[in-house]
Design an enzyme around this catalytic site. Structure first.
Site, mmCIF file in Angstrom:
data_model
loop_
_atom_site.group_PDB
_atom_site.id
_atom_site.type_symbol
_atom_site.label_atom_id
_atom_site.label_comp_id
_atom_site.label_asym_id
_atom_site.label_seq_id
_atom_site.Cartn_x
_atom_site.Cartn_y
_atom_site.Cartn_z
ATOM 1 N N ASP A 20 0.838 -1.211 0.000
ATOM 2 C CA ASP A 20 0.000 0.000 0.000
ATOM 3 C C ASP A 20 0.870 1.257 0.000
ATOM 4 O O ASP A 20 0.633 2.201 0.758
ATOM 5 C CB ASP A 20 -0.945 -0.016 1.211
ATOM 6 C CG ASP A 20 -2.169 0.887 1.005
ATOM 7 O OD1 ASP A 20 -2.396 1.337 -0.146
ATOM 8 O OD2 ASP A 20 -2.873 1.149 1.983
ATOM 9 N N LYS A 71 1.848 4.671 -1.083
ATOM 10 C CA LYS A 71 1.185 5.851 -1.677
ATOM 11 C C LYS A 71 1.558 7.054 -0.810
ATOM 12 O O LYS A 71 2.029 6.878 0.328
ATOM 13 C CB LYS A 71 -0.329 5.658 -1.713
ATOM 14 C CG LYS A 71 -0.951 5.366 -0.362
ATOM 15 C CD LYS A 71 -2.456 5.232 -0.474
ATOM 16 C CE LYS A 71 -3.046 4.760 0.837
ATOM 17 N NZ LYS A 71 -4.495 4.693 0.820
ATOM 18 N N ASN A 95 0.860 7.228 2.928
ATOM 19 C CA ASN A 95 1.557 6.296 3.818
ATOM 20 C C ASN A 95 3.068 6.517 3.833
ATOM 21 O O ASN A 95 3.812 5.718 4.391
ATOM 22 C CB ASN A 95 1.243 4.848 3.430
ATOM 23 C CG ASN A 95 -0.195 4.474 3.762
ATOM 24 O OD1 ASN A 95 -0.795 5.093 4.644
ATOM 25 N ND2 ASN A 95 -0.739 3.494 3.073
ATOM 26 N N ASP A 110 2.503 2.649 7.867
ATOM 27 C CA ASP A 110 1.278 1.890 7.624
ATOM 28 C C ASP A 110 1.522 0.515 6.989
ATOM 29 O O ASP A 110 1.319 0.332 5.785
ATOM 30 C CB ASP A 110 0.305 2.717 6.768
ATOM 31 C CG ASP A 110 -1.092 2.102 6.759
ATOM 32 O OD1 ASP A 110 -1.269 1.019 7.328
ATOM 33 O OD2 ASP A 110 -1.987 2.720 6.160
ATOM 34 N N THR A 161 -4.431 0.488 -3.122
ATOM 35 C CA THR A 161 -5.255 1.660 -3.402
ATOM 36 C C THR A 161 -5.276 1.893 -4.911
ATOM 37 O O THR A 161 -4.238 1.819 -5.573
ATOM 38 C CB THR A 161 -4.677 2.887 -2.652
ATOM 39 O OG1 THR A 161 -4.623 2.560 -1.261
ATOM 40 C CG2 THR A 161 -5.539 4.113 -2.854
HETATM 41 P P1 ADP Z 1 -4.294 3.453 8.608
HETATM 42 O O1 ADP Z 1 -3.686 2.100 8.653
HETATM 43 O O2 ADP Z 1 -5.582 3.472 9.375
HETATM 44 O O3 ADP Z 1 -4.364 4.057 7.225
HETATM 45 P P2 ADP Z 1 -1.936 5.049 9.185
HETATM 46 O O4 ADP Z 1 -0.878 4.305 9.929
HETATM 47 O O5 ADP Z 1 -1.733 5.227 7.712
HETATM 48 O O6 ADP Z 1 -3.357 4.395 9.497
HETATM 49 O O7 ADP Z 1 -2.137 6.474 9.885
HETATM 50 C C1 ADP Z 1 -3.147 7.356 9.434
HETATM 51 C C2 ADP Z 1 -2.583 8.768 9.273
HETATM 52 O O8 ADP Z 1 -2.097 9.262 10.539
HETATM 53 C C3 ADP Z 1 -1.379 8.869 8.344
HETATM 54 O O9 ADP Z 1 -1.777 8.968 6.994
HETATM 55 C C4 ADP Z 1 -0.684 10.139 8.869
HETATM 56 O O10 ADP Z 1 -1.340 11.301 8.421
HETATM 57 C C5 ADP Z 1 -0.915 10.041 10.366
HETATM 58 N N1 ADP Z 1 0.204 9.357 11.025
HETATM 59 C C6 ADP Z 1 0.311 8.017 11.211
HETATM 60 N N2 ADP Z 1 1.448 7.684 11.835
HETATM 61 C C7 ADP Z 1 2.094 8.840 12.070
HETATM 62 C C8 ADP Z 1 3.355 9.164 12.686
HETATM 63 N N3 ADP Z 1 4.115 8.218 13.167
HETATM 64 N N4 ADP Z 1 3.727 10.469 12.758
HETATM 65 C C9 ADP Z 1 2.916 11.429 12.235
HETATM 66 N N5 ADP Z 1 1.727 11.193 11.657
HETATM 67 C C10 ADP Z 1 1.308 9.923 11.554
HETATM 68 MG MG MG Z 2 -2.774 4.651 5.930
#
Ligand code: ADP
Ligand code: MG
Length: 229
Positions: free
Chosen positions: A144, A146, A149, A162, A179
């Site tokens: 995934d 993109k 992420n 992610d 995606t």
């Molecule tokens: P999901 O698996 O639900 O898509 P993500 O791990 O991609 O969750 O996290 C969702 C969003 O949160 C990310 O796209 C980013 O904007 C923010 N985010 C996630 N992890 C971090 C981090 N370690 N530091 C800053 N922002 C984060």
């Molecule tokens: Mg995500």
């Protein structure tokens, strides 16, 4: 400031709980949960806490997927891969303790500037390529990749985040995931796939960073698929 990783190494069996953290502002929202800025009380180390409600896990049957995400991401050590330091849970929620990426999503930077200059794009693509080479050496496919992420730390270093769709396997895989705009042809055709699908997204991203839009963006799903032949 002491690093959380060091603390973790000193006491590998350390059990975390919500009391160990001061929780701050929300950083983002994902498919199944929210991510918050947080500070570990003892070391004052800043982290991101990804919170997933157990109810959501039951509803979408993602136990297996979350377990995989945690196991895979914990085992990875690369400057361009977001660290997962540990996890804990309470009655309702699961918490993932993540390295904090101060400058947030590459997506935001791209939208803010429209597109990136060649040097900047090349730097990100190089980091991403090195991180993917490391993952693939360990037989991990992210599935995934993109701009949402891909996160940036305070120095602008790219971090793959992610691992919700990631898998560790030497065999070809069959689950349709990822995606739309970033799907490799073999995924669209629902054929078996391997690490090469991450390499496909490398090409898509290279285009998107330079032009501001992905190459196969279309109104509908079938149009996106058609334009990628
Ligand atoms: P999901 O698996 O639900 O898509 P993500 O791990 O991609 O969750 O996290 C969702 C969003 O949160 C990310 O796209 C980013 O904007 C923010 N985010 C996630 N992890 C971090 C981090 N370690 N530091 C800053 N922002 C984060
Ligand atoms: Mg995500």
């Amino acid at each position: 400031m002491k690093s959380l990783a060091k603390e973790e190494n000193q006491s590998p069996k350390r059990r975390w709980s919500l009391q160990d953290f001061d929780v701050g502002k929300p950083l983002g929202k994902g498919k199944f949960g929210r991510v918050y800025l947080a500070r570990e009380v003892r070391s004052k180390y800043i982290v991101a806490l990804k919170v997933i409600f157990k109810e959501q896990m039951d509803k979408y049957m993602i136990h297996h997927q979350l377990k995989r995400e945690m196991e895979i991401q914990t085992s990875l050590r690369h400057p361009n891969i977001l660290r997962l330091y540990g996890w804990f849970h309470d009655a309702e929620r699961i918490f993932l303790i993540l390295e904090y990426a101060h400058r947030g999503e590459l997506y935001r930077e791209l939208r803010k500037n429209g597109h990136l200059d060649e040097k900047q794009a090349a730097t990100y693509i190089l980091s991403l390529t090195q991180a993917l080479a490391y993952l693939h050496e360990k037989h991990v496919i992210h599935r995934d990749i993109k701009p949402e992420n891909l996160l940036l730390d305070h120095e602008g270093r790219l971090k793959i985040a992610d691992f919700g769709w990631a898998v560790q396997s030497i065999n070809k895989r069959h689950t349709m995931c990822g995606t739309l705009d970033y799907l490799a042809p073999e995924m669209v055709e629902n054929k078996a796939h391997d690490y090469a699908i991450d390499n496909w997204t490398l090409g898509i991203l290279c285009y998107e960073l330079l032009y501001g839009v992905p190459p196969f963006e279309a109104e509908s799903q079938s149009d996106t698929f058609k334009s990628s032949w």
